[in-house]
Structures are given as structure tokens and as C-alpha cells.
Design a protein around this motif. Structure first.
Motif, PDB file in Angstrom:
ATOM      1  N   ALA A   1       0.822  -1.171   0.178  1.00 43.89           N
ATOM      2  CA  ALA A   1       0.416   0.013   0.189  1.00 43.89           C
ATOM      3  C   ALA A   1       0.630   1.133   0.134  1.00 43.89           C
ATOM      4  O   ALA A   1       0.949   2.503  -0.705  1.00 43.89           O
ATOM      5  N   GLY A   2       1.952   1.379   0.709  1.00 45.12           N
ATOM      6  CA  GLY A   2       2.672   2.646   0.742  1.00 45.12           C
ATOM      7  C   GLY A   2       3.954   2.333  -0.356  1.00 45.12           C
ATOM      8  O   GLY A   2       4.421   1.522  -0.552  1.00 45.12           O
ATOM      9  N   THR A   3       4.051   3.390  -0.966  1.00 47.36           N
ATOM     10  CA  THR A   3       4.697   3.510  -2.533  1.00 47.36           C
ATOM     11  C   THR A   3       6.190   3.328  -1.605  1.00 47.36           C
ATOM     12  O   THR A   3       7.210   3.169  -1.846  1.00 47.36           O
ATOM     13  N   ALA A   4       6.543   4.272  -0.756  1.00 46.44           N
ATOM     14  CA  ALA A   4       7.787   4.730  -0.614  1.00 46.44           C
ATOM     15  C   ALA A   4       8.683   3.535   0.526  1.00 46.44           C
ATOM     16  O   ALA A   4       9.574   2.977   1.047  1.00 46.44           O
TER      17      ALA A   4
ATOM     18  N   PHE B   1      14.088   9.941  -2.279  1.00 43.37           N
ATOM     19  CA  PHE B   1      13.779  10.471  -0.852  1.00 43.37           C
ATOM     20  C   PHE B   1      14.642  11.548  -0.630  1.00 43.37           C
ATOM     21  O   PHE B   1      15.779  11.461  -1.277  1.00 43.37           O
ATOM     22  N   VAL B   2      13.981  12.584   0.306  1.00 41.60           N
ATOM     23  CA  VAL B   2      15.794  13.482   0.363  1.00 41.60           C
ATOM     24  C   VAL B   2      16.099  12.931   1.659  1.00 41.60           C
ATOM     25  O   VAL B   2      15.454  13.204   2.714  1.00 41.60           O
TER      26      VAL B   2
ATOM     27  N   ASN C   1       6.922  13.009  -3.039  1.00 44.80           N
ATOM     28  CA  ASN C   1       6.486  13.014  -4.982  1.00 44.80           C
ATOM     29  C   ASN C   1       5.547  14.218  -4.517  1.00 44.80           C
ATOM     30  O   ASN C   1       4.955  14.681  -4.004  1.00 44.80           O
ATOM     31  N   ASN C   2       4.166  13.903  -6.152  1.00 40.46           N
ATOM     32  CA  ASN C   2       3.573  14.486  -6.315  1.00 40.46           C
ATOM     33  C   ASN C   2       2.078  14.861  -5.194  1.00 40.46           C
ATOM     34  O   ASN C   2       1.371  15.586  -5.435  1.00 40.46           O
ATOM     35  N   PHE C   3       2.242  13.739  -4.618  1.00 36.55           N
ATOM     36  CA  PHE C   3       0.904  13.443  -3.394  1.00 36.55           C
ATOM     37  C   PHE C   3       0.985  13.900  -1.913  1.00 36.55           C
ATOM     38  O   PHE C   3       0.321  13.795  -1.068  1.00 36.55           O
ATOM     39  N   GLY C   4       2.348  14.736  -1.860  1.00 40.34           N
ATOM     40  CA  GLY C   4       3.183  14.896  -0.908  1.00 40.34           C
ATOM     41  C   GLY C   4       4.357  15.107   0.127  1.00 40.34           C
ATOM     42  O   GLY C   4       5.133  13.319  -0.880  1.00 40.34           O
ATOM     43  N   ASP C   5       4.333  14.672   1.196  1.00 39.83           N
ATOM     44  CA  ASP C   5       5.501  14.343   1.931  1.00 39.83           C
ATOM     45  C   ASP C   5       5.234  13.333   2.645  1.00 39.83           C
ATOM     46  O   ASP C   5       3.873  12.833   3.552  1.00 39.83           O
ATOM     47  N   THR C   6       5.682  12.375   2.970  1.00 41.15           N
ATOM     48  CA  THR C   6       5.830  10.643   3.645  1.00 41.15           C
ATOM     49  C   THR C   6       7.328  11.069   4.748  1.00 41.15           C
ATOM     50  O   THR C   6       8.112  10.774   4.400  1.00 41.15           O
TER      51      THR C   6
END
Length: 93
Positions: free
Chosen positions: A24-27, A53-54, A78-83
Motif C-alpha cells: 500500500a505504501g509507495t515508499a 528520498f530527501v 512526490n506529487n502526492f506530498g511528503d511521507t
């Protein structure tokens, strides 16, 4: 025998749930770049898929072994925000 079957079913459900959460989690499955040996840069971006990844240096310290380490906060953007991906420590050499 019923106890054994119940234990197998529980472990199968737990594994399936873990795989579902992981997918479910892209990262969550993405490789975060290991900065060891890069001299502890103040910031580093490892581009992955549709984002990156920053890693930002928050502080350095000297470990009990005498080596210097950098403590980094890791954020997947990414375009969806920060995780927030937590933090990592890397050896500065």
C-alpha cells in the motif's frame, strides 16, 4: 491438530496483512541511499519512481569507536506530498 491448523491460519493471515500494508505504501519498498563514505553531505536526494528520498543532516556525533557519524531525517517526496520515513545514521568517511 485443531490448534496447529489455527496457528497456521493465523500466521498466513498475519503474513498477508503485512504484504498488503507493504504494497500500500509507495515508499515502503523503495531503497533509501546509504550515505556512508560520502562525507556526510548536508542534504542528499535519491530519486525513486515518481519521487525521491530527501535526506537532511540534523547533526553529527562521534561514536564510541571513534568514528564520526551523521544523523539524517528522511522524507519521501512526490506529487502526492511528503511521507516521513524516520531517520538514519551513516558513518562519515
Amino acid at each position: 491438530m485443531a490448534v496447529r491448523r489455527a496457528a497456521q491460519a493465523a500466521s498466513t493471515l498475519a503474513l498477508g496483512g503485512a504484504l498488503t500494508l507493504g504494497l500500500a505504501g509507495t515508499a515502503s519498498a523503495a531503497p533509501i541511499a546509504d550515505l556512508s563514505g560520502m562525507g556526510c553531505p548536508t542534504s542528499y536526494t535519491n530519486y525513486y519512481g515518481n519521487g525521491g528520498f530527501v535526506q537532511t543532516l540534523t547533526y553529527t556525533y562521534t561514536g564510541g569507536n571513534g568514528y564520526r557519524y551523521g544523523h539524517y531525517n528522511v522524507v519521501f517526496r512526490n506529487n502526492f506530498g511528503d511521507t516521513n520515513e524516520g531517520s538514519r545514521d551513516y558513518r562519515c568517511y
